[in-house]
Enzyme design. Structure first.
Site, PDB file in Angstrom:
ATOM      1  N   GLU A 458       2.112  -1.933 -10.893  1.00  0.00           N
ATOM      2  CA  GLU A 458       3.353  -1.376 -11.440  1.00  0.00           C
ATOM      3  C   GLU A 458       3.846  -2.116 -12.673  1.00  0.00           C
ATOM      4  O   GLU A 458       4.366  -1.504 -13.608  1.00  0.00           O
ATOM      5  CB  GLU A 458       4.450  -1.371 -10.367  1.00  0.00           C
ATOM      6  CG  GLU A 458       4.367  -0.233  -9.375  1.00  0.00           C
ATOM      7  CD  GLU A 458       3.378  -0.488  -8.261  1.00  0.00           C
ATOM      8  OE1 GLU A 458       3.155   0.423  -7.442  1.00  0.00           O
ATOM      9  OE2 GLU A 458       2.824  -1.611  -8.203  1.00  0.00           O
ATOM     10  N   HIS A 528       9.700   0.292   1.710  1.00  0.00           N
ATOM     11  CA  HIS A 528       9.393   1.577   1.074  1.00  0.00           C
ATOM     12  C   HIS A 528      10.580   2.538   1.002  1.00  0.00           C
ATOM     13  O   HIS A 528      10.434   3.621   0.431  1.00  0.00           O
ATOM     14  CB  HIS A 528       8.270   2.296   1.844  1.00  0.00           C
ATOM     15  CG  HIS A 528       6.897   1.777   1.569  1.00  0.00           C
ATOM     16  ND1 HIS A 528       6.488   0.538   1.979  1.00  0.00           N
ATOM     17  CD2 HIS A 528       5.830   2.333   0.935  1.00  0.00           C
ATOM     18  CE1 HIS A 528       5.225   0.340   1.622  1.00  0.00           C
ATOM     19  NE2 HIS A 528       4.808   1.412   0.979  1.00  0.00           N
TER      20      HIS A 528
END
Length: 729
Positions: A458, A528
């Site tokens: 990322e 998450h």
């Protein structure tokens, strides 16, 4: 006894050293330009240290004295459309690029300070002093120097922070059909940083024309390189990523130049990235005018050995041997450079009337304090020519579809009409539209150059998208599979992309869209399921949209893709599979900033929410029978929120309930409640009430996950607290 064999990477890794023949073969104009640039940079840096000693440099003065050979040798042969970005110690990199740009690559050592070069010296010094005439209007200062016209993308105060951005710039160069290249400069410390290593991998995988230039000056502040890594030959990193690499003596600018030429040949031919490691030495401490030995971490004899290898002396000595200059000529270059700096200082300083014998910065050169927040975001004027349509007022036909099909459908429409848009993220090109179908059909229709499946990195691919946005030739849409992953990319998201427009003087638009989904209730656990709205709302530079309907999603995404600011688009998994509808037509309308939706009119309490909690709020209102007005925010950031609609409702109801689903600690409602109480205190009959999840991040256990988040039942309880006029206070 197992059988073993030695494995080879098959990637070139060379030590390059010049010979007398190399100096003899070098173009005299090249050597003269090198000499002039070295002296100009040295005189500049000496002036900065002098001013710092007088207390006139606010903040650090990271001198590059001693390291000029690496920057000059690698940049002197570049064109203006080639690009560089650098580190916190980046004056020499910026100046080498700016000087090469304005001189078109050739400086006569007999006349090293032309009017254009004088302008560069003064404007750069003004920026370091924080003055309005600087390249970034004084906002960037010493560590954030940017001049896009010259190909200087911006120096960077975060160690290793510029590598992903440079990689993105190289992607733009390659996919714009140019032969341009980008060089990313960083030190030995950054050679261990994840963003650098991730960028190397991404650049190698996609064969991008970016050079990772390591200035190995042996020390990270006071820590020696051999204390932090087992192999201090930092260019060895290339072996792990399939990147050819060169090691050179950075005190020999010609060696650096020759290595750069060899690396350029590969990059311009489309063969991918390269690494150059230049062994250099900063003559002074990390910051300020004293040597490292003054702080006890470097021996004086080591410093003396490196000073004897000064790159300025090396070039002068070799040119003298070749009969290209004499001692008087070298001295004249030095004096001309110093005179140029004296002239630059004279334009910026004056005698201090309150302190005899001292100087001060001319008061009229400071930026206007009223300029402080200008450019945190743009003014959204770019939306003016687009069609605004309010789905609540639509009187035409409707088309039924699932919410997630609106997500992929509007992206398809925009990619069809705007070839600049590229989508990148993990698995976006697979699984028929990523893990949720949000990019369905796009990879097949637009191909791998516009729908890019990325490595799991990322930090790198977000920063690459940031580099694309700053370049301006493309509009990146980056997907985070889950919002919690923003912490992995936090430097690029918040320090780089969010701050870039303002930090570099509001001169550079940042058209960047970041998509992610809230997945509370899906069982994916504590790492998450977060709602990122509160984090982004309290971080500068970002706009935020959070649609609760498919029709809103279309208008909000269209606006996000037209804005010249970074925009976070938050989705919710609970909405993806729901039956919804969009207006019939071409999906080209926008919902601009400052346009909330009143989902239900009422008189007793103003309920403010977003995403899936709008539906839960409406359900709760019906269950309680309270006459609540329900406002769907749509736009969540400070600059885009619809205060008019909120204020009109509060003046009617005199009470507020903010509803969100996620954890208290990263809450969006905490910021919003504070803002509402300061803006509308006189109309509130009670403190702002809030519905949130608990302190904990949601757990895997279905029971504990439900206990951690808010849904209809929690909104019902919140409404009852408002009705009673008290709560958990």
């Amino acid at each position: 006894m197992p059988k073993t064999r030695r494995l080879e990477t098959g990637v070139s890794w060379q030590q390059l050293t010049t010979t007398p023949a190399d100096w003899k073969a070098a173009d005299p104009a090249l050597l003269g330009t090198m000499l002039a640039e070295l002296h100009l940079i040295r005189a500049f840096e000496e002036t900065v240290l002098e001013l710092a000693g007088e207390g006139l440099v606010h903040g650090p003065a990271h001198s590059s004295i001693g390291q000029e050979g690496g920057a000059v040798g690698s940049i002197v042969g570049l064109g203006s459309t080639d690009a560089v970005n650098g580190s916190h110690r980046g004056h020499h990199q910026f100046l080498a690029k700016a000087l090469t740009h304005v001189s078109q690559g050739t400086i006569d050592p007999a006349n090293p300070v032309t009017p254009a070069i004088q302008g560069v010296l003064q404007k750069t010094l003004a920026e370091i002093l924080g003055l309005a005439q600087g390249y970034c209007s004084g906002r960037g200062g010493s560590m954030h120097l940017q001049w896009f016209e010259a190909g200087a993308l911006g120096t960077n105060a975060i160690v290793g922070g510029g590598a992903p951005m440079a990689t993105g710039n190289a992607w733009a160069q390659k996919h714009s059909g140019t032969r341009d290249i980008t060089i990313n400069y960083f030190g030995d410390g950054a050679a261990q940083i994840g963003s650098v290593l991730e960028s190397m991998n991404l650049a190698a995988a996609w064969k991008l024309p970016v050079m990772f230039f390591i200035e190995n000056n042996l020390y990270a502040v006071s820590t020696r390189a051999d204390e932090i890594t087992a192999d201090t030959r930092f260019s060895v990193r290339g072996q792990g990523f399939g990147i050819p690499s060169w090691r050179v003596d950075g005190m020999d600018p010609l060696a650096v130049y020759l290595a750069t030429q060899a690396a350029e040949e590969r990059m311009r031919a489309g063969d991918g990235p390269t690494i150059i490691e230049a062994e250099v030495y900063r003559f002074f401490h990390q910051n300020g005018p004293y040597p490292g030995s003054a702080f006890g971490y470097r021996p004086k004899d080591e410093e003396a050995e490196w000073r004897a290898r000064d790159p300025l002396d090396r070039v002068a000595r070799e040119m003298t041997k070749l009969g290209l200059i004499d001692e008087a000529g070298v001295a004249a270059v030095r004096e001309a450079a110093k005179a140029g700096m004296t002239a630059a200082v004279a334009e910026l300083l004056e005698a201090d009337p309150d302190s005899e014998g001292k100087r001060r910065i001319r008061p009229d050169l400071w930026p206007d304090p009223g300029y402080v927040d200008v450019g945190v975001r743009g003014d959204a004027g770019e939306l003016g020519a687009l069609t605004v349509a309010e789905p609540l007022e639509h009187e035409g036909g409707w088309r039924d579809l699932k919410f997630v099909d609106a997500v992929s459908g509007v992206m398809d429409r925009r990619m069809e009409t705007d070839p600049r848009i590229v989508v990148l993220g993990e698995d976006v090109h697979r699984l028929n539209g990523g893990t949720n179908g949000a990019t369905k059909g796009l990879a097949k229709k637009y191909g791998p150059d516009r729908v890019l499946g990325t490595p799991i990195s990322e930090n790198a691919f977000t920063g690459l998208g940031g580099g694309l946005a700053l370049d301006g030739r493309f509009r990146p849409v980056v997907e985070f599979m889950y919002p919690d992953f923003m912490w992995v990319a936090a430097d690029q998201v918040f320090n780089q992309i969010g701050k870039a427009r303002h930090m570099f003087g509001a001169n550079t638009p940042v058209p960047f869209v970041l998509r992610t989904k809230v997945a509370m209730g899906s069982g994916y656990g504590s790492q998450h399921l977060m709602d990122p709205a509160g984090i982004f709302a309290t971080s500068p530079g970002w706009r935020i949209v959070a649609p609760s309907t498919a029709a809103d999603y279309v208008g909000l995404m269209n606006a996000a893709l037209a804005l010249e600011d970074p925009v976070l688009v938050i989705e919710h998994v609970d909405l993806y599979g729901t039956a919804d509808r969009v207006p019939e037509g071409d999906l080209d309308y926008i919902l601009p900033p400052g346009q909330a939706a009143v989902r239900r009119e009422g008189s007793e309490v103003t309920v403010i929410s977003y995403l899936s909690m709008v539906r839960h709020s409406l359900e709760a209102v019906e269950q309680t029978g309270i006459d609540a007005e329900v406002i769907d925010l749509r736009w969540l950031d400070r600059a885009s929120i619809d205060w008019d609609t909120i204020g009109e409702s509060i003046r009617k109801t005199n009470s507020v309930l903010i509803v969100e689903q996620g954890a208290q600690g990263t809450s969006y409602g905490g910021w919003l409640a504070d803002e509402i109480q300061r803006r509308f205190f006189d109309w509130l009959d009670q403190p702002v009430e809030r519905v949130t999840g608990t302190e904990a991040s949601p757990s895997i256990s279905k029971v504990l996950e439900r206990a951690a988040i808010a849904r209809t039942e929690e909104v019902v309880a919140g409404l009852e607290r408002v009705r009673l006029g008290f709560g958990d206070r």
